[in-house]
Scaffold this active site. Structure first.
Site, PDB file in Angstrom:
ATOM      1  N   ASP A  21     -10.115   2.019  40.512  1.00  0.00           N
ATOM      2  CA  ASP A  21      -8.880   1.348  40.109  1.00  0.00           C
ATOM      3  C   ASP A  21      -8.026   1.037  41.335  1.00  0.00           C
ATOM      4  OD1 ASP A  21      -9.877   1.852  37.681  1.00  0.00           O
ATOM      5  OD2 ASP A  21      -8.247   3.155  36.984  1.00  0.00           O
ATOM      6  N   TYR A  74      -9.241  -1.931  43.080  1.00  0.00           N
ATOM      7  CA  TYR A  74      -8.908  -3.098  42.259  1.00  0.00           C
ATOM      8  C   TYR A  74      -7.437  -3.479  42.480  1.00  0.00           C
ATOM      9  CZ  TYR A  74      -8.508  -6.128  38.164  1.00  0.00           C
ATOM     10  OH  TYR A  74      -8.289  -7.203  37.337  1.00  0.00           O
ATOM     11  N   ASP A  75      -6.572  -2.472  42.417  1.00  0.00           N
ATOM     12  CA  ASP A  75      -5.141  -2.719  42.627  1.00  0.00           C
ATOM     13  C   ASP A  75      -4.875  -3.341  43.990  1.00  0.00           C
ATOM     14  OD1 ASP A  75      -4.679  -1.656  40.203  1.00  0.00           O
ATOM     15  OD2 ASP A  75      -3.863   0.252  40.917  1.00  0.00           O
ATOM     16  N   LEU A  89     -18.286 -14.512   4.750  1.00  0.00           N
ATOM     17  CA  LEU A  89     -19.643 -14.058   4.446  1.00  0.00           C
ATOM     18  C   LEU A  89     -19.708 -13.461   3.048  1.00  0.00           C
ATOM     19  CD1 LEU A  89     -20.577 -12.027   7.653  1.00  0.00           C
ATOM     20  CD2 LEU A  89     -21.658 -14.149   6.914  1.00  0.00           C
ATOM     21  N   GLU A 133     -26.116  -7.760  13.528  1.00  0.00           N
ATOM     22  CA  GLU A 133     -24.940  -7.532  14.388  1.00  0.00           C
ATOM     23  C   GLU A 133     -23.962  -6.599  13.677  1.00  0.00           C
ATOM     24  OE1 GLU A 133     -23.150 -11.358  14.931  1.00  0.00           O
ATOM     25  OE2 GLU A 133     -25.021 -12.245  15.636  1.00  0.00           O
ATOM     26  N   LYS A 145     -20.625  -5.573  11.939  1.00  0.00           N
ATOM     27  CA  LYS A 145     -19.528  -6.314  11.307  1.00  0.00           C
ATOM     28  C   LYS A 145     -18.247  -5.568  11.672  1.00  0.00           C
ATOM     29  CE  LYS A 145     -17.989  -8.331   6.955  1.00  0.00           C
ATOM     30  NZ  LYS A 145     -16.597  -7.946   7.187  1.00  0.00           N
ATOM     31  N   ASP A 164     -14.550  -4.474  12.143  1.00  0.00           N
ATOM     32  CA  ASP A 164     -13.375  -4.557  11.295  1.00  0.00           C
ATOM     33  C   ASP A 164     -12.167  -4.886  12.167  1.00  0.00           C
ATOM     34  OD1 ASP A 164     -12.044  -4.514   8.989  1.00  0.00           O
ATOM     35  OD2 ASP A 164     -12.100  -2.345   8.693  1.00  0.00           O
ATOM     36  N   ARG A 209      -7.740 -17.032  12.568  1.00  0.00           N
ATOM     37  CA  ARG A 209      -8.593 -17.719  11.609  1.00  0.00           C
ATOM     38  C   ARG A 209      -7.749 -18.522  10.613  1.00  0.00           C
ATOM     39  NH1 ARG A 209     -10.760 -16.459   6.463  1.00  0.00           N
ATOM     40  NH2 ARG A 209     -12.817 -17.402   6.201  1.00  0.00           N
ATOM     41  N   GLU A 237     -14.425 -11.416  17.310  1.00  0.00           N
ATOM     42  CA  GLU A 237     -13.599 -10.485  16.563  1.00  0.00           C
ATOM     43  C   GLU A 237     -12.761  -9.703  17.569  1.00  0.00           C
ATOM     44  OE1 GLU A 237     -14.166 -10.988  13.433  1.00  0.00           O
ATOM     45  OE2 GLU A 237     -13.278  -9.298  12.359  1.00  0.00           O
ATOM     46  N   TYR A 240     -19.507 -13.819  18.801  1.00  0.00           N
ATOM     47  CA  TYR A 240     -20.803 -13.923  18.124  1.00  0.00           C
ATOM     48  C   TYR A 240     -21.154 -15.312  17.621  1.00  0.00           C
ATOM     49  CZ  TYR A 240     -17.508 -13.229  14.275  1.00  0.00           C
ATOM     50  OH  TYR A 240     -16.428 -13.324  13.436  1.00  0.00           O
ATOM     51  N   LYS A 266     -28.290 -12.027   9.921  1.00  0.00           N
ATOM     52  CA  LYS A 266     -28.247 -13.488  10.028  1.00  0.00           C
ATOM     53  C   LYS A 266     -29.643 -14.052  10.224  1.00  0.00           C
ATOM     54  CE  LYS A 266     -23.698 -13.406  12.190  1.00  0.00           C
ATOM     55  NZ  LYS A 266     -22.858 -13.626  13.366  1.00  0.00           N
ATOM     56  N   LYS A 302     -22.687  -4.258   3.647  1.00  0.00           N
ATOM     57  CA  LYS A 302     -21.514  -3.384   3.764  1.00  0.00           C
ATOM     58  C   LYS A 302     -21.900  -1.908   3.730  1.00  0.00           C
ATOM     59  CE  LYS A 302     -17.618  -4.843   2.787  1.00  0.00           C
ATOM     60  NZ  LYS A 302     -16.424  -5.460   3.355  1.00  0.00           N
ATOM     61  N   CYS A 313      11.132  25.497  13.944  1.00  0.00           N
ATOM     62  CA  CYS A 313       9.785  25.295  14.483  1.00  0.00           C
ATOM     63  C   CYS A 313       8.833  26.297  13.829  1.00  0.00           C
ATOM     64  CB  CYS A 313       9.788  25.482  15.996  1.00  0.00           C
ATOM     65  SG  CYS A 313       8.130  25.546  16.695  1.00  0.00           S
ATOM     66  N   CYS A 342       7.700  28.910  16.872  1.00  0.00           N
ATOM     67  CA  CYS A 342       8.593  29.853  17.553  1.00  0.00           C
ATOM     68  C   CYS A 342       9.852  30.174  16.740  1.00  0.00           C
ATOM     69  CB  CYS A 342       8.976  29.335  18.933  1.00  0.00           C
ATOM     70  SG  CYS A 342      10.068  27.908  18.872  1.00  0.00           S
ATOM     71  N   CYS A 347      10.861  20.434  18.486  1.00  0.00           N
ATOM     72  CA  CYS A 347      11.193  21.794  18.870  1.00  0.00           C
ATOM     73  C   CYS A 347      11.584  21.696  20.335  1.00  0.00           C
ATOM     74  CB  CYS A 347       9.984  22.716  18.707  1.00  0.00           C
ATOM     75  SG  CYS A 347      10.234  24.291  19.529  1.00  0.00           S
ATOM     76  N   CYS A 407       8.168  27.578  23.810  1.00  0.00           N
ATOM     77  CA  CYS A 407       7.467  27.689  22.522  1.00  0.00           C
ATOM     78  C   CYS A 407       5.957  27.748  22.770  1.00  0.00           C
ATOM     79  CB  CYS A 407       7.822  26.479  21.653  1.00  0.00           C
ATOM     80  SG  CYS A 407       6.823  26.357  20.158  1.00  0.00           S
TER      81      CYS A 407
END
Ligand code: IVH
Length: 690
Positions: free
Chosen positions: A36, A39-40, A86, A117, A119, A121, A140, A184, A236, A301, A325, A419, A422, A437, A442
Site C-alpha cells: 500500500d 502504491y501511495d 431471469l 455463474e 447469481k 445478490d 437497471r 452486478e 457477466y 446459461k 435458486k 453496564c 461492570c 459504558c 470495564c
C-alpha cells in the site's frame, strides 16, 4: 525547458498506467504485487504533477474517481438494449424441465454446452465505454430506462476507467468503439461486517444487509459517500457492442471481459451437459458460505448465445438461461431473551438469544438486533416468534416479529440502565443511536481492547487468543494493554486452560515460550502500529501512519492540541478532538507510562519513506522465501526497510542474505549454489540486535 516538460508528461503517463495496472491487480485480480505504501507513493507523485499541470488530467486518471460534486437528482438513461431478468428454478427437477421445454423449441439444444455463474445478490448496473473510456453508468431501472449513476460508479475501484487495462497479461487487440457491459455491484460480506463494526464503534446505526447497503450506497447523490462504502462488482454480459467483434459464446464473453480488465467471477465454469452443470450448482448450494459475497443461487446459461437469442423470451425472461435458486435462509423461531454485549469502545449492542434453530445446515442460537432503536422500531418483544435470516457468513439477524403469532405473554423490552459487565451506569450521547459504558476499566471493554491491540494490523502478537486473555483478565494479571508486557511464563501457563492443554498439539510450555517471544518481538513494531493498536476512536491504520510521521513518540502526540493535529492532511476536527480526548483520560495516560517503562516506545517523526529505525542494513539486499514464523511478507519487508535494507524478488550473486522460512522454493537452491548467506527470522532480528 520543453524537454523537461516532455519528460514530465511521459512520467505522468507512465505513472497513470502503472497505478491503473496496480489498481487492477489489487481490486480485480485480488493479487497485489506492491505494498500500500508503494502504491501511495506512486499516487502522491501523480497528484503532485497534476497539481502543477491540471491540463494534463484525463478522465482515466486514478485521481478522477471521487472528484464529482453532489448531484441534486439522477438523470434518466435509456439502455441500448433491454436489461433482462431471469426465470427461476427451485431444484434440479425444475432445471431439467426447463431444458426439456427449450429442447422442444430448438433441437440444437440437444448438443448445447452450459455456463454456470454465481447469481450475486447485488444490484444490476450497466457500464458504457466509448473508445475504451468509461463514459457512463446506470442502474437497471425498469429494464428500459435506468438512472445515471456515473459519478458513483467511478468511485468503485474494480470498475476500469479505461479498457483494456494495461498489463502484459491482457491481450485484447480490437476494443469495440462502443461497448456496453452489465454486471452486478455489491458489498462483499467481510467488508460489510467490517463496515458495520466501525459504525457500531462510532455509535451510529448499522446496516441490515449487504444488498440494501449496496443499493443505498449507489443511489447516494453525493459520490463522496458512495466512495466510502466498500462496493465492488463482477460483470457477466455484453449488452451492446459497436465497431469490434464480441464473442458469440457466454464462456468466451467471460474470458473476453476478463482480458479487457473487468472483474469476472472466478467460480464460473462451462459444462458439456446439464447434469454436470446441476451437480456443480449443487456443490455451491452446500458451499455458499465459501463465497466472499452473498449469492442467492447460480445462473445456468446456454453457452451458444446465437442459439440462446433464437430461443426468445417469456415476458422479460430469456429462455436461454435460468436462475437456479438456493433455498432461502429465513426461518421463524422464539426469541427467548435479549442479551447485551459491550464492545471495545463501550458501545452496548443488544443481541437475540434464540430457541436454537437450523438455518441452511447451521444451528443458530444468537442473532444481532443492531441497536436499541431497532428493537423499538420493529416492536420486537421478548418471547416473540421472530423471523431470522442467515445469509452467507453475515451474522444472522432478526427481520422482525411475527405479530400474528403473539399470545399476549410477550414482554416489551427496556434497554439496561447499567453496564451488564461492570454495573456502572450507561450513557447516551445526543444524536447517536448507541448507549455506552464509559468505564475504561470495564472488563468487557478491556477484553475487546486487548483483542484489538494484539491483532494483525496492530501489534501482531501471535498466540494471545481470547480464551487466554479472558483468563488473564479474570485472574487480574491483565488490567490494561500494557500489562501484556509484564506477563510471566507462569501466568501464561496458568491461563492456558486444561481443555486447551489437551486439544492443543503443542505442550503448554511451548505455547508460553512462543507467546513470550511474540510479545517481546512486538516491542519493535513501528510507532504507527502502536498508535493503531491503542484503539483511539477514528484512528485506523492510515491515520496512525500519518500521526507516526508527524510526531516522534506518544508523549508528543499526548501534548498536541486540536489545532496541531489538524495540521496533518486528512485529519478533521472530529478525529483531532477524539485524539485529544483519549490522551486526556487518566487511565490512558497511566497505560502510556507503563508501556514506556516496559520498553514499548517506538520512535516516529520522519516521513514513512525514510522512517528508518536504524541503518544497520544499509547497502544490504535481502530475498525472502517461504513462510516465516511470525513475520508476514509485508512485515518482514517493512522491518528490513526500516533498517535501511532492500528487499528484492530474486536471488543473485549480489544478494546479501536469503531469509528462509518454511516451504521454501527454488530460491533456496539458487542461494546455496551461489553461496549466498542464509538466515532465519530470529537471526534476522538478531542482526539488528532485536
Ligand atoms: S443474467 C439475460 N447472470 O439476477 C441476462 N444475472 O433475476 C439476465 N444476477 O436482474 C441476467 N448474477 O441482477 C445474470 N451471473 C448473473 C447474475 C445475474 C446476478 C441478477 C441480475 C438479474 C437477476 C435475475
Amino acid at each position: 525547458m520543453h524537454i523537461m516538460a516532455d519528460k514530465l508528461l511521459s512520467r505522468y503517463q507512465e505513472l497513470k498506467s502503472q497505478i491503473n495496472f496496480h489498481n487492477h491487480r489489487y481490486h480485480v485480480l485480488d493479487a497485489p504485487i506492491i505494498s500500500d505504501l508503494e502504491y501511495d507513493r506512486l499516487l502522491n507523485e501523480l497528484k503532485k504533477i497534476e497539481a502543477e499541470h491540471a491540463s494534463w488530467i484525463t478522465s482515466d486518471s486514478p485521481t478522477q474517481r471521487a472528484g464529482a460534486r453532489p448531484a441534486d437528482r439522477f438523470d434518466k438513461i435509456r439502455h441500448p438494449a433491454p436489461i433482462l431478468s431471469l426465470a427461476n428454478a427451485f431444484g434440479a427437477d425444475d432445471a431439467r424441465a426447463w431444458l426439456e421445454r427449450v429442447k422442444r423449441i430448438d433441437d440444437r439444444v440437444e448438443k448445447a454446452k452450459f455456463v454456470v455463474e454465481p447469481k450475486i445478490d447485488g444490484l444490476s448496473v450497466v457500464l458504457h465505454y466509448r473508445d475504451g473510456m468509461f463514459v457512463q453508468g446506470a442502474t437497471r431501472g425498469d429494464g428500459e430506462i435506468g438512472e445515471d449513476i456515473t459519478s458513483n460508479l467511478r468511485t468503485i475501484r474494480a470498475i476500469p476507467l479505461k479498457i483494456p487495462v494495461n498489463g502484459e497479461q491482457l491481450s485484447v487487440k480490437n476494443v469495440p468503439k462502443y461497448l456496453v457491459v452489465r454486471g452486478e455491484a455489491f458489498i462483499p460480506i467481510k467488508e460489510f461486517e467490517e463496515l458495520n463494526r466501525k459504525l457500531e464503534e462510532a455509535g451510529t446505526k448499522t446496516y441490515l444487509n449487504p444488498r440494501n447497503t449496496a443499493a443505498g450506497s449507489l443511489r447516494q447523490l453525493d459520490p463522496v459517500l458512495t466512495a466510502s462504502r466498500p462496493l465492488t462488482l463482477l460483470v457477466y454480459q455484453i449488452i451492446h457492442s459497436e465497431g469490434g467483434k464480441a464473442p458469440t459464446s457466454q464462456w468466451e464473453i467471460l474470458e473476453y471481459l476478463k482480458a479487457l480488465g473487468f472483474p469476472v467471477a472466478n467460480v464460473s465454469k462451462r459444462f458439456d451437459d446439464l447434469e454436470s452443470a446441476i451437480t456443480y450448482t449443487e456443490t455451491w448450494n452446500e458451499g455458499r458460505d465459501k463465497l466472499s459475497y452473498e449469492a442467492d443461487g447460480m445462473v445456468i446459461k446456454i453457452d451458444d448465445l446465437n442459439l440462446a437469442a433464437d430461443l426468445g423470451f417469456v415476458g422479460k425472461d430469456p429462455r436461454g438461461a435460468i436462475a437456479f435458486k438456493f433455498p432461502a435462509r429465513e426461518v421463524t423461531t422464539t426469541l427467548n431473551d435479549i442479551g447485551v454485549a459491550v464492545g471495545r469502545t463501550g458501545v452496548l449492542t443488544p443481541f437475540a438469544i434464540l430457541e436454537p434453530v437450523e438455518i441452511g445446515g447451521v444451528v443458530v442460537e444468537r442473532a444481532t438486533l443492531h441497536n436499541f432503536d431497532y428493537i423499538a422500531e420493529k416492536d420486537i418483544r421478548v418471547k416473540d416468534r421472530v423471523l431470522v435470516k442467515r445469509a452467507g457468513e453475515v451474522i444472522p439477524y432478526i427481520i422482525g416479529p411475527v405479530v400474528d403469532a403473539r399470545s399476549g405473554k410477550e414482554k416489551k423490552y427496556k434497554p439496561p440502565a447499567n453496564c451488564p459487565t461492570c454495573g456502572q451506569p450507561v450513557e447516551h450521547l445526543e444524536g447517536e443511536v448507541a448507549w455506552y459504558c464509559v468505564n475504561s476499566a470495564c472488563p468487557a471493554q478491556l477484553l475487546r481492547n486487548i483483542e484489538h491491540f494484539v491483532s494483525r494490523g496492530a501489534m501482531d502478537i501471535v498466540g494471545l487468543g481470547i480464551k487466554i486473555v479472558e483468563k488473564l483478565i479474570e485472574t487480574g494479571k491483565i488490567k490494561d494493554v500494557a500489562d501484556i508486557y509484564t506477563l510471566k511464563r507462569a501466568d501464561i501457563l496458568d491461563a492456558v486452560t486444561k481443555k486447551e492443554r489437551k486439544t492443543k498439539v503443542e505442550p503448554p510450555g511451548k505455547i508460553a515460550d512462543n507467546l513470550l517471544l511474540s510479545i517481546n518481538n512486538s516491542k519493535s513494531q513501528p510507532l504507527s502500529r502502536l498508535i493503531a493498536a491503542l484503539g483511539v476512536h477514528g484512528v485506523g491504520e492510515v491515520m496512525a501512519r500519518d500521526l507516526s510521521q508527524n510526531f516522534s513518540n506518544l508523549d508528543e502526540i499526548a501534548k498536541a492540541k486540536v489545532d496541531d493535529l489538524m495540521q496533518i492532511g486528512g485529519l478533521g476536527p472530529n478525529i483531532a478532538e477524539s485524539i485529544v480526548d483519549w490522551f486526556a483520560v487518566p487511565f490512558n495516560r497511566q497505560v502510556l507510562k507503563k508501556l514506556k517503562s516496559a520498553g514499548v516506545w517506538p520512535q516516529g517523526g520522519q516521513s514513512s519513506m525514510s522512517s528508518n529505525v536504524s541503518d544497520k542494513f544499509a547497502n544490504l539486499t535481502f530475498v525472502i522465501t517461504g513462510t516465516l514464523p511470525t513475520f508476514s511478507r509485508d512485515d518482514a519487508k517493512a522491518f528490513i526497510e526500516s533498517h535501511g535494507g532492500k528487499v528484492i524478488d530474486s536471488v543473485s550473486k549480489k544478494t546479501s542474505y536469503l531469509v528462509l522460512g518454511e516451504n521454501a522454493g527454488s530460491k533456496l537452491d539458487k542461494a546455496q549454489s551461489l553461496g549466498v548467506k542464509i538466515i532465519t527470522e530470529p537471526q534476522l532480528r538478531k542482526l539488528v540486535g532485536g
